[in-house]
Design a protein around this motif. Sequence first.
Motif, PDB file in Angstrom:
ATOM      1  N   UNK A  98     -22.553  25.366 -27.059  1.00 21.54           N
ATOM      2  CA  UNK A  98     -23.574  25.249 -28.100  1.00 21.54           C
ATOM      3  C   UNK A  98     -24.363  23.949 -28.067  1.00 21.54           C
ATOM      4  N   UNK A  99     -23.703  22.830 -27.745  1.00 19.63           N
ATOM      5  CA  UNK A  99     -24.421  21.552 -27.710  1.00 19.63           C
ATOM      6  C   UNK A  99     -25.472  21.541 -26.601  1.00 19.63           C
ATOM      7  N   UNK A 100     -25.067  21.974 -25.401  1.00 15.78           N
ATOM      8  CA  UNK A 100     -26.000  21.988 -24.276  1.00 15.78           C
ATOM      9  C   UNK A 100     -27.119  22.995 -24.517  1.00 15.78           C
ATOM     10  N   UNK A 101     -26.775  24.148 -25.085  1.00 15.90           N
ATOM     11  CA  UNK A 101     -27.791  25.176 -25.334  1.00 15.90           C
ATOM     12  C   UNK A 101     -28.804  24.700 -26.359  1.00 15.90           C
ATOM     13  N   UNK A 102     -28.322  24.045 -27.421  1.00 20.44           N
ATOM     14  CA  UNK A 102     -29.227  23.529 -28.452  1.00 20.44           C
ATOM     15  C   UNK A 102     -30.140  22.451 -27.877  1.00 20.44           C
ATOM     16  N   UNK A 103     -29.567  21.604 -27.035  1.00 25.84           N
ATOM     17  CA  UNK A 103     -30.370  20.535 -26.438  1.00 25.84           C
ATOM     18  C   UNK A 103     -31.465  21.126 -25.549  1.00 25.84           C
ATOM     19  N   UNK A 104     -31.086  22.102 -24.713  1.00 30.46           N
ATOM     20  CA  UNK A 104     -32.070  22.707 -23.814  1.00 30.46           C
ATOM     21  C   UNK A 104     -33.184  23.382 -24.603  1.00 30.46           C
ATOM     22  N   UNK A 105     -32.817  24.112 -25.660  1.00 32.68           N
ATOM     23  CA  UNK A 105     -33.827  24.795 -26.485  1.00 32.68           C
ATOM     24  C   UNK A 105     -34.738  23.785 -27.165  1.00 32.68           C
ATOM     25  N   UNK A 106     -34.159  22.680 -27.614  1.00 36.44           N
ATOM     26  CA  UNK A 106     -34.945  21.651 -28.312  1.00 36.44           C
ATOM     27  C   UNK A 106     -35.965  21.000 -27.379  1.00 36.44           C
ATOM     28  N   UNK A 107     -35.533  20.621 -26.187  1.00 35.52           N
ATOM     29  CA  UNK A 107     -36.461  19.964 -25.262  1.00 35.52           C
ATOM     30  C   UNK A 107     -37.564  20.917 -24.810  1.00 35.52           C
ATOM     31  N   UNK A 108     -37.210  22.169 -24.591  1.00 33.88           N
ATOM     32  CA  UNK A 108     -38.233  23.147 -24.227  1.00 33.88           C
ATOM     33  C   UNK A 108     -39.269  23.273 -25.339  1.00 33.88           C
TER      34      UNK A 108
END
Length: 316
Positions: A98-108
Amino acid sequence: MSPAVASVRNAVRAAVDGLAPGDLVLAACSGGPDSLALAAALGFVAPRAGLRAGAVTVDHGLQPGSADRAAEVTAALRGLGLDPVRAVTVTVDGPGGPEAAARAARYTALEKAAADLGANAVLLGHTLDDQAETVLLGLARGSGPRSLAGMPARRGIFLRPLLGVRRTVTDAACAALGLSPWTDPHNSDRRFARVRVRLDALPALEDALGPGVAEALARTAGQLRDDAEVLEEIADAERVRGDSPLSAASLAALPAAVRTRVLRSAALAAGCPAGALTAAHVASIEELVTAWHGQRGVDLPGGVRAQRRSGLILFG
């Protein structure tokens, strides 16, 4: 003026120095104390530097009432004189936890918002404390020398003005300005590794070693950043050079420090989440080059697989 407010403003002023008059700068703001202090400083600094100041808040949809929270944050940002202000909703469902997925979605989402609005830079609110936590997490996960370099002050359109500013300073700046930051309950949830580092690991290290551990970790990151960036530039150039840049023979001829970066870069390009790809993964890929005995391949995060076939290292 409050010393804390001055510190944050000075950090933002230094970060945007060199941008052209009229450029649009966005603050990425969650509503927490770090990003809210950052946004307030940008709202003060930008017009005095001939820049336009806006903001983006990202609603990850991970908590009840997140849409209402995003609306409150956008209202607060407009109250700081920022314009344009955009709220973006994302779906968190990518690989790497979840942390990595949230980060990736946020930067995109931030990159898209910047492109849509014509922004020249996006300011992120990571502090010295975040830098220290990142270094410690990377070491614990076996991410290798790159982890010691921490987060860069600049990468592409993203700027991190507060990497030399403590979290206590951003808290004090918000208090001095009469701002009411939001406290994310996830920031005290020990299910998350970063929270355990923040609440347990770093305090334990300071108890054992004395004060200044966070500053020392951040200082180490800064000292190694230049070396890491040069090696990554060399690795990127090697990865795209020639007809068969990922041939086992070509890779074997490279220095190990460059070879591992070429392989890591190739794995990321194939879809591995950066936060989940460890030095152990890269070492296993490297064995396809340096210790080849017909092994079947290496399974990597994000559903990526590295294989050696016909003398090439392939990712799919």
